[in-house]
Design an enzyme around this catalytic site. Structure first.
Site, mmCIF file in Angstrom:
data_model
loop_
_atom_site.group_PDB
_atom_site.id
_atom_site.type_symbol
_atom_site.label_atom_id
_atom_site.label_comp_id
_atom_site.label_asym_id
_atom_site.label_seq_id
_atom_site.Cartn_x
_atom_site.Cartn_y
_atom_site.Cartn_z
ATOM 1 N N HIS A 141 -9.542 0.416 4.963
ATOM 2 C CA HIS A 141 -8.241 0.674 5.593
ATOM 3 C C HIS A 141 -8.428 1.608 6.784
ATOM 4 O O HIS A 141 -9.279 2.506 6.754
ATOM 5 C CB HIS A 141 -7.270 1.290 4.582
ATOM 6 C CG HIS A 141 -5.875 1.329 5.111
ATOM 7 N ND1 HIS A 141 -5.439 2.340 5.931
ATOM 8 C CD2 HIS A 141 -4.851 0.462 4.999
ATOM 9 C CE1 HIS A 141 -4.182 2.090 6.290
ATOM 10 N NE2 HIS A 141 -3.800 0.956 5.733
ATOM 11 N N GLU A 175 -5.094 -5.419 10.362
ATOM 12 C CA GLU A 175 -4.087 -4.390 10.607
ATOM 13 C C GLU A 175 -4.434 -3.651 11.892
ATOM 14 O O GLU A 175 -5.317 -2.771 11.883
ATOM 15 C CB GLU A 175 -4.063 -3.373 9.463
ATOM 16 C CG GLU A 175 -3.703 -3.945 8.112
ATOM 17 C CD GLU A 175 -3.162 -2.874 7.161
ATOM 18 O OE1 GLU A 175 -2.037 -3.043 6.681
ATOM 19 O OE2 GLU A 175 -3.843 -1.864 6.941
ATOM 20 N N SER A 193 3.577 -2.302 10.309
ATOM 21 C CA SER A 193 5.021 -2.304 10.576
ATOM 22 C C SER A 193 5.739 -3.585 10.145
ATOM 23 O O SER A 193 6.695 -4.004 10.798
ATOM 24 C CB SER A 193 5.294 -1.984 12.052
ATOM 25 O OG SER A 193 4.891 -0.654 12.336
ATOM 26 N N GLY A 230 2.561 2.065 10.821
ATOM 27 C CA GLY A 230 3.518 3.175 10.705
ATOM 28 C C GLY A 230 4.202 3.544 12.013
ATOM 29 O O GLY A 230 4.801 4.606 12.113
ATOM 30 N N ASN A 261 0.876 -1.175 0.000
ATOM 31 C CA ASN A 261 0.000 0.000 0.000
ATOM 32 C C ASN A 261 0.912 1.224 0.000
ATOM 33 O O ASN A 261 1.532 1.535 1.017
ATOM 34 C CB ASN A 261 -0.888 -0.045 1.256
ATOM 35 C CG ASN A 261 -1.769 1.180 1.387
ATOM 36 O OD1 ASN A 261 -1.799 2.032 0.494
ATOM 37 N ND2 ASN A 261 -2.479 1.280 2.501
ATOM 38 N N LEU A 262 0.998 1.893 -1.153
ATOM 39 C CA LEU A 262 1.939 3.018 -1.278
ATOM 40 C C LEU A 262 1.381 4.302 -0.666
ATOM 41 O O LEU A 262 2.073 5.314 -0.604
ATOM 42 C CB LEU A 262 2.315 3.223 -2.756
ATOM 43 C CG LEU A 262 2.895 1.975 -3.479
ATOM 44 C CD1 LEU A 262 3.267 2.331 -4.918
ATOM 45 C CD2 LEU A 262 4.100 1.404 -2.748
ATOM 46 N N LYS A 263 0.119 4.259 -0.236
ATOM 47 C CA LYS A 263 -0.546 5.401 0.414
ATOM 48 C C LYS A 263 -0.350 6.685 -0.411
ATOM 49 O O LYS A 263 -0.367 6.629 -1.626
ATOM 50 C CB LYS A 263 -0.057 5.539 1.858
ATOM 51 C CG LYS A 263 -0.221 4.213 2.625
ATOM 52 C CD LYS A 263 -0.079 4.351 4.107
ATOM 53 C CE LYS A 263 -0.284 2.980 4.758
ATOM 54 N NZ LYS A 263 -0.201 3.004 6.194
HETATM 55 P P1 13P Z 1 3.042 0.288 7.661
HETATM 56 O O1 13P Z 1 3.634 -0.949 7.010
HETATM 57 O O2 13P Z 1 3.724 1.555 7.231
HETATM 58 O O3 13P Z 1 2.933 0.119 9.127
HETATM 59 O O4 13P Z 1 1.548 0.413 7.088
HETATM 60 C C1 13P Z 1 0.733 -0.697 7.094
HETATM 61 C C2 13P Z 1 -0.471 -0.385 6.317
HETATM 62 O O5 13P Z 1 -1.268 0.470 6.691
HETATM 63 C C3 13P Z 1 -0.684 -1.104 5.057
HETATM 64 O O6 13P Z 1 -1.964 -0.905 4.575
#
Ligand code: 13P
Length: 236
Positions: free
Chosen positions: A88, A157, A193, A163, A6-8
Site C-alpha cells: 500500500h 491506487e 477516492s 484520500g 481498507n479501514l486504515k
Molecule cells: P481513499 O478511498 O480514502 O482515497 O483511500 C484509498 C486507499 O488507500 C485504499 O487502500
C-alpha cells in the site's frame, strides 16, 4: 467483482465489531454475492463468521520473532486470517517499505498460500512526467513479484488520488488498467477516492474488476451500497 475496504488506522476493536455486524446484515439483506474484503486495524483483527473475508493491512514476513511492534503469521493464524494487503502506498511512502522489503513479505505470505492484495501506483510528480515514465515507475513495483500467483489480486491506487477526493478520469483509469492487465491476469482493482457517488462510473470501466476503498468505506451502509452497485453492474 471484488469490493474491499481498507479501514486504515480507524475504528477501534468495539467499533470494528459494530461495523462488521451492520455490514453483514446489510449484505445479507441485499443478497450480495460479490467478494467482500475488509482490512481492519491490527488490534481489531478477530475471527469472523459471515460473508466478509477479513484481511490484515500488514504483517511481518515471519511467523514470530524479535520484530518489535510487528505481528507475524502466528497472530493471523489465531484468527484464521489468510488475506493480506502488501505494498500500500502508505506503507511504501509513509512507513518507508522498499520494494525489497515488499518482495520478502510477498514471498513469505505467498508460501503460506495467503490471498495477497498487492498495491501499485504513482505519486503526482511521476504522473506529471507523462504516461510512459509513469508506466515505467509502476513497472518497477512489479519487480520480484510473482504475477502469476493464483491468489494474487492487484490494486492500482494512484498516490495522489488517495484520500484527496481527486480521481483520474475514467479514460485514464481505463488506459492504465489496460497496460497493467498485460503484466498480470490477476483481478485488478482501482483505489483512490472511490465513494458511493462515483462507484458506478469507476466499476463500469473496462478492466476494473473491483475497488479498494478507504475513507468512504468507514460507514458500513455506504460500503454496502458500493457492494450493491458492483452487483448491479455485474448483472447488467
Ligand atoms: P481513499 O478511498 O480514502 O482515497 O483511500 C484509498 C486507499 O488507500 C485504499 O487502500
Amino acid at each position: 467483482m471484488i469490493i474491499a475496504a481498507n479501514l486504515k488506522t480507524n475504528l477501534t476493536r468495539i467499533e470494528t465489531l459494530k461495523y462488521l455486524k451492520s455490514l453483514e446484515s446489510c449484505l445479507s439483506k441485499k443478497s450480495i454475492t460479490q467478494e467482500v474484503l475488509v482490512f481492519p486495524s491490527p488490534t481489531s483483527l478477530n475471527t469472523h463468521d459471515g460473508k466478509v473475508t477479513i484481511g490484515t493491512q500488514n504483517a511481518y514476513g515471519a511467523s514470530n520473532g524479535a520484530f518489535t511492534g510487528e505481528i507475524g503469521s502466528i497472530h493471523l493464524d489465531e484468527f484464521g486470517i489468510k488475506t493480506i494487503l502488501i505494498g500500500h502506498s502508505e506503507r511504501r511512502h509513509v512507513l518507508g517499505e522498499t520494494q525489497e522489503d515488499l518482495v520478502k513479505k510477498f514471498n513469505f505470505y505467498r508460501n503460506l498460500g495467503f490471498k495477497i492484495v498487492y498495491c501499485v501506483g504513482e505519486p503526482l510528480e511521476v504522473r506529471e512526467t507523462g504516461f510512459d515514465n509513469m508506466m515505467q515507475y509502476i513497472s518497477k513495483q512489479y519487480a520480484g513479484i510473482d504475477t502469476e500467483y493464483e491468489n494474487l489480486i492487484i490494486a492500482y491506487e494512484p498516490v495522489w488520488a488517495i484520500g484527496t477526493g481527486l480521481t483520474p478520469t475514467s479514460e485514464d483509469i481505463e488506459s492504465i488498467h489496460k497496460e497493467l492487465k498485460k503484466k498480470s491476469s490477476a483481478p485488478l482493482l482501482y483505489g483512490g477516492s472511490v465513494k458511493v457517488s462515483n462507484a458506478k462510473e469507476v466499476l463500469g470501466i473496462d478492466d476494473v474488476e473491483g475497488i479498494l476503498v478507504g475513507g468512504a468505506a468507514l460507514i458500513a451502509e455506504d460500503f454496502c451500497k458500493m457492494c450493491e452497485i458492483a452487483q448491479e453492474i455485474e448483472k447488467s
